[in-house]
Motif scaffolding. Structure first.
Motif, mmCIF file in Angstrom:
data_model
loop_
_atom_site.group_PDB
_atom_site.id
_atom_site.type_symbol
_atom_site.label_atom_id
_atom_site.label_comp_id
_atom_site.label_asym_id
_atom_site.label_seq_id
_atom_site.Cartn_x
_atom_site.Cartn_y
_atom_site.Cartn_z
ATOM 1 N N LEU A 138 -7.563 0.959 5.125
ATOM 2 C CA LEU A 138 -7.332 -0.454 4.843
ATOM 3 C C LEU A 138 -8.445 -1.026 3.971
ATOM 4 N N ARG A 139 -9.666 -0.599 4.209
ATOM 5 C CA ARG A 139 -10.787 -1.059 3.391
ATOM 6 C C ARG A 139 -10.611 -0.584 1.942
ATOM 7 N N ALA A 182 -7.950 -2.604 0.271
ATOM 8 C CA ALA A 182 -8.462 -3.929 -0.074
ATOM 9 C C ALA A 182 -9.304 -3.868 -1.344
ATOM 10 N N GLU A 192 -10.214 -7.133 3.420
ATOM 11 C CA GLU A 192 -9.644 -6.193 4.380
ATOM 12 C C GLU A 192 -8.734 -6.927 5.363
ATOM 13 N N GLN A 227 -4.888 -6.139 6.368
ATOM 14 C CA GLN A 227 -4.459 -6.001 7.757
ATOM 15 C C GLN A 227 -3.245 -6.884 8.049
#
Length: 81
Positions: A4-5, A8, A15, A19
């Motif tokens: 997810l990071r 992003a 992030e 999410q």
């Protein structure tokens, strides 16, 4: 790196935004989430056959759009007039 990071960073959003998007996609039935073998990380997968919800795209699977977006694009300088 955390998926997810990384997403992003690639998209230029936070992030937390990623999410929220992932949570929306999961709630809508487009993706599933499972725990990885180590029990700490999560794995995400597309739901086979998931279709767009809008009437204009009804009947079209999202996987077609994702395949199109994943294809390498030609650079503008390589394009012929």
């Amino acid at each position: 790196m955390h998926a997810l990071r990384e997403g992003a960073l690639n998209c230029g959003v936070t992030e937390r935004t990623v999410q929220a998007i992932v949570a929306d996609l999961e709630a809508a039935g487009y993706i599933t989430r499972t725990r990885a073998d180590d029990g700490r990380r999560k794995r995400y997968a597309l739901v086979p056959g998931a279709a767009f919800r809008h009437p204009a795209e009804a009947g079209h699977e999202i996987v077609g759009l994702l395949k199109l977006l994943a294809e390498p694009s030609a650079s503008p300088s390589a394009a012929t007039p």
